[in-house]
Design a protein around this motif. Structure first.
Motif, PDB file in Angstrom:
ATOM      1  N   SER A  73      -0.841  18.030   0.522  1.00 24.17           N
ATOM      2  CA  SER A  73      -1.682  19.236   0.648  1.00 24.17           C
ATOM      3  C   SER A  73      -3.119  18.872   0.278  1.00 24.17           C
ATOM      4  O   SER A  73      -3.367  17.862  -0.387  1.00 24.17           O
ATOM      5  CB  SER A  73      -1.181  20.330  -0.279  1.00 24.17           C
ATOM      6  N   MET A  74      -4.079  19.732   0.679  1.00 25.34           N
ATOM      7  CA  MET A  74      -5.492  19.433   0.462  1.00 25.34           C
ATOM      8  C   MET A  74      -5.815  19.303  -1.030  1.00 25.34           C
ATOM      9  O   MET A  74      -6.607  18.459  -1.432  1.00 25.34           O
ATOM     10  CB  MET A  74      -6.357  20.536   1.109  1.00 25.34           C
ATOM     11  N   VAL A  75      -5.173  20.149  -1.849  1.00 25.17           N
ATOM     12  CA  VAL A  75      -5.435  20.100  -3.302  1.00 25.17           C
ATOM     13  C   VAL A  75      -4.965  18.757  -3.867  1.00 25.17           C
ATOM     14  O   VAL A  75      -5.689  18.090  -4.622  1.00 25.17           O
ATOM     15  CB  VAL A  75      -4.697  21.263  -4.023  1.00 25.17           C
ATOM     16  N   GLU A  76      -3.762  18.331  -3.464  1.00 25.47           N
ATOM     17  CA  GLU A  76      -3.226  17.037  -3.923  1.00 25.47           C
ATOM     18  C   GLU A  76      -4.114  15.892  -3.440  1.00 25.47           C
ATOM     19  O   GLU A  76      -4.426  14.973  -4.183  1.00 25.47           O
ATOM     20  CB  GLU A  76      -1.809  16.846  -3.367  1.00 25.47           C
ATOM     21  N   LYS A  77      -4.500  15.989  -2.160  1.00 21.78           N
ATOM     22  CA  LYS A  77      -5.310  14.933  -1.556  1.00 21.78           C
ATOM     23  C   LYS A  77      -6.645  14.792  -2.294  1.00 21.78           C
ATOM     24  O   LYS A  77      -7.085  13.686  -2.602  1.00 21.78           O
ATOM     25  CB  LYS A  77      -5.573  15.282  -0.093  1.00 21.78           C
ATOM     26  N   ALA A  89       0.836  -1.214   0.000  1.00 26.56           N
ATOM     27  CA  ALA A  89       0.000   0.000   0.000  1.00 26.56           C
ATOM     28  C   ALA A  89       0.863   1.254   0.000  1.00 26.56           C
ATOM     29  O   ALA A  89       1.940   1.291   0.592  1.00 26.56           O
ATOM     30  CB  ALA A  89      -0.915  -0.007   1.217  1.00 26.56           C
ATOM     31  N   VAL A  90       0.355   2.277  -0.698  1.00 22.56           N
ATOM     32  CA  VAL A  90       1.045   3.570  -0.773  1.00 22.56           C
ATOM     33  C   VAL A  90       0.203   4.589  -0.014  1.00 22.56           C
ATOM     34  O   VAL A  90      -1.006   4.706  -0.245  1.00 22.56           O
ATOM     35  CB  VAL A  90       1.208   4.019  -2.249  1.00 22.56           C
ATOM     36  N   SER A  91       0.837   5.340   0.892  1.00 24.97           N
ATOM     37  CA  SER A  91       0.081   6.290   1.716  1.00 24.97           C
ATOM     38  C   SER A  91      -0.074   7.620   0.985  1.00 24.97           C
ATOM     39  O   SER A  91       0.828   8.076   0.294  1.00 24.97           O
ATOM     40  CB  SER A  91       0.806   6.519   3.046  1.00 24.97           C
ATOM     41  N   ILE A  92      -1.276   8.233   1.146  1.00 26.15           N
ATOM     42  CA  ILE A  92      -1.480   9.576   0.572  1.00 26.15           C
ATOM     43  C   ILE A  92      -1.547  10.607   1.700  1.00 26.15           C
ATOM     44  O   ILE A  92      -2.015  11.723   1.520  1.00 26.15           O
ATOM     45  CB  ILE A  92      -2.761   9.630  -0.311  1.00 26.15           C
TER      46      ILE A  92
END
Length: 558
Positions: free
Chosen positions: A145-149, A138-141
């Protein structure tokens, strides 16, 4: 001779042994074959017609619920589909498919006389290994930043929606879903996102309200004279009737003087006027009530430039309360400013055939409403189910911010990992873990079958890619568009790791439960009760028909 021992009631049906276990496995496989073709972006839909109406869906949990399965072993699959739906919201078809495939792989071993407990033990070992592996891959997000998220969450929502009826507009809807979920803030209660359905228009006419929107349920005289738009209004929420009520009990009033009758009538009017006057004095410009606001109240408020709406649904009233900071009152006495809510803008807007009351710019802000448009009723219903899945996925991805590659990539990688691990084991469990690994390949295989591609060809390419020592092939899955293979992770086909973990554990549990049953006992009493429940209505009709055959609706008395 020994006397015969009668243990169970007469008529009890007992079936046991290997034949019984294989019969249970066959029943589960038959159920899986029903939902098999609904998996993935090219999955087909099922039309289920029952006495409640017609439902078109490709959501595993919905189909399993509507099928009304009576076989006791196959019911386990219905339960795991429901649990997957309530826990993570998506992956309901996947979990049923995996459970069925685990049983299909176990069947030849059972027929060859292997004890089920050996298979169960191996399957439990395998599931622990794959869950650990999923967590590694698994890769964590987190920490972005909120825009990226938001961008990453939209990709997750789009992956979920791609297999649904609204898949053609997945970018449009994934944006709406992510905006709705992120607007909730810390309070991620599902009830705080309302989905309202309005027939007519196209899918792209659907819109998101950052606040509360609900249909106007009931209109009384004087309603058109009320203002339809307010800036920064005070909002009063009630749970009481504002109309003249007829006496519920058989009250009896004895009068000695006819003129006294008028005082009783006046008293009733005074009570309602006093209530209305207190609402006006509170300073509220919008009055909403869960119960009716009658003609008198509507006209009274209209004359004083106040907007009112009665018979507002409980859930809508609660969402208005959360968003505006108002408290629902059960009396109009002592309405202090603290119990009133507020919002920046209120307006009543026409959407299709319906009038909608829309509150935006709410200080609480932790609510959102999606207004869905579309043609047929069945289409809008299915669009709602699709959005529910996407909303659940985005909520889960926000809480557990780990994602894995979709499109069958994670399944192929887990299968390769288990096959390698199986070689290190001496004994029978090597075979069982190998068969578990083979079962995991059902997901990419079914994705190919449903899209009309050659599954054998695609799976061979995937196996070859995943077997590379460099490990670069771990993210390769099925390319639904070309029928080849593709790096699904870099093409944003993602799913939260919690979906995969939940699906694998639930499917393995279901397979182990079915494998651990060696005897089924049918109690005649329980069968009779079931027959009565199902045939209660039908029997009444049938008897009527029998009588009708003799002499019309019933036999004539002589």
């Amino acid at each position: 001779m020994q006397p015969q021992i009668i243990l169970l009631k007469e008529g009890t049906d007992v079936s046991q042994g290997k034949a019984q276990l294989i019969s249970n496995i066959n029943a589960c496989i038959a159920v899986v074959d029903v939902v098999r073709s609904t998996l993935g972006p090219r999955g087909m839909d099922k039309l289920v017609h029952d006495d409640k109406g017609t439902t078109i869906s490709n959501d595993g949990a919905t189909i399993m619920k509507l099928l009304d399965i009576v076989h006791p072993a196959a019911k386990v699959l219905v339960d795991i589909a429901k649990s997957q739906d309530s826990e993570v919201g998506d992956g309901t078809t996947t979990v049923v498919l995996l459970a069925g495939e685990f049983l299909r792989e176990a069947k030849p071993f059972i027929e060859d006389g292997v004890h089920p407990q050996l298979i169960i033990r191996a399957f439990r070992t395998a599931v622990n290994l794959v869950v650990k592996k999923v967590k590694e891959l698994a890769v964590s997000i987190e920490g972005k930043s909120m825009v990226e998220k938001k961008n990453l969450l939209e990709k997750c929502a789009a992956t979920t929606l791609s297999s649904k009826l609204v898949g053609g507009e997945k970018e449009f809807f994934s944006k709406i879903v992510v905006d709705a979920v992120t607007s909730l803030g810390a309070d991620s209660r599902l009830s705080m996102i309302g989905i309202k359905k309005v027939q007519g228009g196209t899918m792209r006419d659907s819109f998101l309200v950052n606040g509360v929107a609900f249909k106007k349920t009931f209109s009384y005289a004087g309603f058109e004279q009320q203002p339809k738009k307010f800036d920064n209004p005070k909002i009063l929420l009630l749970n009481l009737e504002l109309e003249l009520k007829s006496e519920k009990e058989n009250a009896e009033v004895r009068l000695s003087d006819p003129t006294q009758y008028q005082t009783i009538v006046d008293a009733e009017w005074n009570i309602i006027y006093e209530k209305l006057d207190k609402c006006v004095k509170s300073g509220a410009k919008i009055v909403l009530s869960r119960l009716a606001i009658g003609d008198l109240g509507t006209q009274y408020f209209a004359d004083r430039d106040i907007f009112c709406a009665g018979r507002v649904m409980e859930e809508d009233l609660q969402r208005v309360a959360t968003a505006t900071g108002a408290s629902v009152q059960t009396t109009v006495n002592n309405v202090i400013p603290d119990v009133l809510g507020q919002c920046e803008l209120f307006e009543e807007r026409q959407v299709g055939n319906e009038r909608f009351n829309i509150f935006t710019g709410c200080p609480g802000g932790e609510t959102a409403t999606i207004v869905l448009r579309g043609g047929a009723d069945q289409f809008i219903e299915e669009a709602e189910r699709s959005l529910h899945d996407a909303i659940m996925i985005v909520r889960r991805a926000l809480k557990n911010s780990n994602v894995v590659a979709g499109g069958g990539a994670i399944d192929m990688e887990l299968s390769r990992y288990l096959r390698q691990h199986a070689r290190t084991i001496a004994g029978k469990s090597q075979l069982f873990i190998n068969s578990y690994a083979k079962a995991l390949e059902v997901i990419p295989r079914q994705l190919c079958d449903n899209a009309g591609f050659d599954a054998t060809d695609v799976l061979n390419k995937l196996r070859q890619k995943h077997a590379l020592a460099s490990g670069e092939g771990a993210l390769y899955g099925v390319d639904i568009n070309s029928g080849g293979i593709i790096d699904t992770f870099s093409n944003f086909v993602w799913e939260p790791s919690v979906v995969k973990i939940n699906a694998l554990t639930a499917a393995t549990e279901a397979a182990c439960i079915v494998l651990s049953v060696d005897e089924t006992i049918k109690n005649p009493k329980s069968e009779a009760a079931q027959g009565e429940a199902m045939g209660g209505r039908g029997m009444g009709r049938g008897m009527g028909g029998m009588r009708g055959g003799r002499g019309g609706r019933g036999m004539r008395r002589r």
